[in-house]
Structures are given as structure tokens and as C-alpha cells.
Design an enzyme around this catalytic site. Structure first.
Site, PDB file in Angstrom:
ATOM      1  N   GLY A 181       0.793  -1.232   0.000  1.00 32.53           N
ATOM      2  CA  GLY A 181       0.000   0.000   0.000  1.00 32.53           C
ATOM      3  C   GLY A 181       0.821   1.275   0.000  1.00 32.53           C
ATOM      4  N   SER A 182       2.081   1.218  -0.440  1.00 35.00           N
ATOM      5  CA  SER A 182       2.870   2.456  -0.439  1.00 35.00           C
ATOM      6  C   SER A 182       2.307   3.462  -1.449  1.00 35.00           C
ATOM      7  CB  SER A 182       4.351   2.164  -0.722  1.00 35.00           C
ATOM      8  OG  SER A 182       4.549   1.754  -2.050  1.00 35.00           O
ATOM      9  N   ASN A 183       1.694   2.976  -2.514  1.00 32.80           N
ATOM     10  CA  ASN A 183       1.062   3.907  -3.463  1.00 32.80           C
ATOM     11  C   ASN A 183      -0.232   4.492  -2.894  1.00 32.80           C
ATOM     12  OD1 ASN A 183       2.516   4.163  -6.167  1.00 32.80           O
ATOM     13  ND2 ASN A 183       2.666   1.978  -5.735  1.00 32.80           N
ATOM     14  N   MET A 213      -3.603  -6.804  -8.208  1.00 27.61           N
ATOM     15  CA  MET A 213      -2.975  -7.829  -9.043  1.00 27.61           C
ATOM     16  C   MET A 213      -3.979  -8.741  -9.740  1.00 27.61           C
ATOM     17  SD  MET A 213       0.099  -7.017  -8.708  1.00 27.61           S
ATOM     18  CE  MET A 213       1.245  -6.214  -7.607  1.00 27.61           C
ATOM     19  N   ARG A 214      -5.216  -8.304  -9.889  1.00 30.73           N
ATOM     20  CA  ARG A 214      -6.231  -9.144 -10.535  1.00 30.73           C
ATOM     21  C   ARG A 214      -6.650  -8.537 -11.862  1.00 30.73           C
ATOM     22  NH1 ARG A 214      -5.535 -13.383  -7.964  1.00 30.73           N
ATOM     23  NH2 ARG A 214      -7.385 -14.191  -9.011  1.00 30.73           N
ATOM     24  N   LEU A 215      -6.973  -9.396 -12.803  1.00 30.71           N
ATOM     25  CA  LEU A 215      -7.535  -8.933 -14.077  1.00 30.71           C
ATOM     26  C   LEU A 215      -8.952  -8.436 -13.837  1.00 30.71           C
ATOM     27  CD1 LEU A 215      -6.426 -11.796 -16.496  1.00 30.71           C
ATOM     28  CD2 LEU A 215      -5.581  -9.437 -16.451  1.00 30.71           C
ATOM     29  N   ASN A 243      -4.685   2.632 -13.325  1.00 31.97           N
ATOM     30  CA  ASN A 243      -3.792   1.603 -12.789  1.00 31.97           C
ATOM     31  C   ASN A 243      -2.345   2.094 -12.826  1.00 31.97           C
ATOM     32  OD1 ASN A 243      -3.008  -1.093 -11.935  1.00 31.97           O
ATOM     33  ND2 ASN A 243      -2.287  -1.439 -14.030  1.00 31.97           N
ATOM     34  N   HIS A 248       1.575   0.557 -13.099  1.00 33.20           N
ATOM     35  CA  HIS A 248       2.276  -0.677 -13.457  1.00 33.20           C
ATOM     36  C   HIS A 248       3.785  -0.399 -13.473  1.00 33.20           C
ATOM     37  CE1 HIS A 248       2.780  -4.616 -15.290  1.00 33.20           C
ATOM     38  NE2 HIS A 248       3.641  -4.067 -16.133  1.00 33.20           N
TER      39      HIS A 248
END
Ligand code: GAR
Length: 212
Positions: free
Chosen positions: A34-36, A112-114, A129, A131
Site C-alpha cells: 500500500g505504499s502507493n 494484481m487481478r484482471l 492503474n 504498473h
């Protein structure tokens, strides 16, 4: 030490909040540390982003992101993907939770899920998102390992709008990071994250502004 100035890549990072006086209501989705999430919360606190985090959705019971949300008195809701047979069912639950919290924009900060059409249709062009690569290179899992394996000299991070196809929506902002000869995935990730924390809040402001 070699360093590449990210300002060469993303010269127009806004330093002020978006024009509307009304804070935009964010729902953040995270799977890990959760750093973002923290970077977005700090940008709001510092007045760099005119927003309010209405809810954190996390899918791993031990995600540290949930602890960060608790510390900030932000609602944190566990929606564990392991409890759902189909991705559509998972996304329906996510949409319901986001709507219950009156969310306007969705931020995937280490999710991390589609995603499925359920989520895309509920928040069209309003899902962002982050990445850890310079897309369109190194999509999918283990993007940093992929960059090291490919022996590229520069990688970085990308903030983009989410579409159904993985890591493929419109690019909002990127920052470059040099790959050093002795980098491990961890050392490179640490330097990429410094840039992530910088461009994620800025890209949110940019996206919200351009929508107004
Ligand atoms: C970030 O580095 C983000 O780019 C990556 O997960 C990390 C989450 O870190 N996301 C992906 O790989 C998505 N495909 P955080 O939990 O400390 O914010």
C-alpha cells in the site's frame, strides 16, 4: 551512480490541485504493502491532489495497505478473490462496495487481478492503474524481473486508464528509471517506487482535470 531524470519523460507534472473546488471521491484497490495508497493519501494531505479517499478495497487478508487505511481512519473492505468462483462475481461485489462509498474514480494501486466488463462498465474511463514498467513493454506479472531478464538499460513505471485488455489502456504518465548492472528485482523496485509515488497522484489530478 547513473540516474535518469524522470522530468525528461514526464515534463508536465501538475504541482497544484485540479480546478474544481469539489474533492473527487476515490476508491483505491490494493493487494499488498500500500505504499502507493499512502502516496495518494499524502498528496491529498499536502494539497497536491484535491480528492478524498472514500474506501480502500483489498483482497489479501494480511495486506499492509489495510493497516495504513486504518491509521488514517479510511474505510477498508476486504474482498477476498478466493471466495469467488468467477471473476465477474468478484467484480460485482467490488462495484457494489465502490458505489456504497459513493466513489467517482477507481485507483488500482498494486491490484494484481484482471478486471472484467462488470467493473469497466460501472466506471467507464474512470479506472486508473499503476504498473512497474514502461508500457507497452513488460505487461503482466513480474514486470521488473522481465525487464532485468531482457537486459534493458531503462525501465520505469506507467499510470494508465484501465481497459479490458491487460495493461493496455490509454497512458496518462510515465517515469523512466535506469537499470543498474548489479540491480536485483528488489533494488530496482525500490527506485521504481520512488517514481510511482510521484507520478500516481499527479496522473490522477491530470485525468480528473481533463475530464472536467
Ligand atoms: C507497485 O509497484 C505497482 O506498480 C505494482 O504493485 C506494486 C504495489 O506496491 N503493480 C503491479 O504490478 C500491477 N500489475 P504498493 O503496495 O507498495 O503500492
Amino acid at each position: 551512480m547513473i540516474s535518469v531524470s524522470p522530468s525528461l519523460i514526464s515534463p508536465n507534472i501538475p504541482t497544484h490541485s485540479q480546478s474544481s473546488n469539489k474533492p473527487v471521491k476515490l476508491g483505491i484497490m490494493a493487494s499488498g504493502s500500500g505504499s502507493n495508497f499512502e502516496a495518494v493519501a499524502q498528496a491529498i494531505e499536502n494539497g497536491q491532489l484535491n480528492a478524498e479517499i472514500k474506501v480502500l478495497i483489498y483482497n489479501n487478508p494480511d495486506a499492509y495497505a489495510a493497516v495504513r487505511a486504518d491509521k488514517r481512519n479510511i474505510a477498508a473492505v476486504l474482498i477476498n478473490h478466493r471466495d469467488y468462483k468467477h471473476r465477474e462475481e468478484l467484480d460485482k461485489q467490488i462495484v457494489q462496495t465502490l458505489c456504497q462509498h459513493d466513489v467517482e474514480w477507481v485507483i488500482m494501486a498494486g491490484w494484481m487481478r484482471l478486471v472484467t466488463q462488470e467493473l469497466i462498465d460501472a466506471f467507464p474511463q474512470k479506472i486508473i492503474n499503476i504498473h512497474p514498467s514502461l508500457l507497452p513493454s513488460f505487461k503482466g506479472v513480474k514486470a521488473i524481473e522481465q525487464a532485468i531478464k531482457a537486459q534493458v538499460k531503462i525501465t520505469g513505471c506507467t499510470v494508465h486508464l484501465v481497459s479490458l485488455e491487460m495493461d493496455s489502456g490509454k497512458i496518462l504518465m510515465q517515469a523512466a528509471v535506469a537499470v543498474l548492472p548489479d540491480d536485483t528485482p528488489d533494488t530496482l523496485h525500490t527506485r521504481i517506487q520512488i517514481q510511482e509515488h510521484r507520478i500516481l497522484p499527479a496522473a490522477i489530478a491530470l485525468a480528473v482535470n481533463s475530464e472536467q
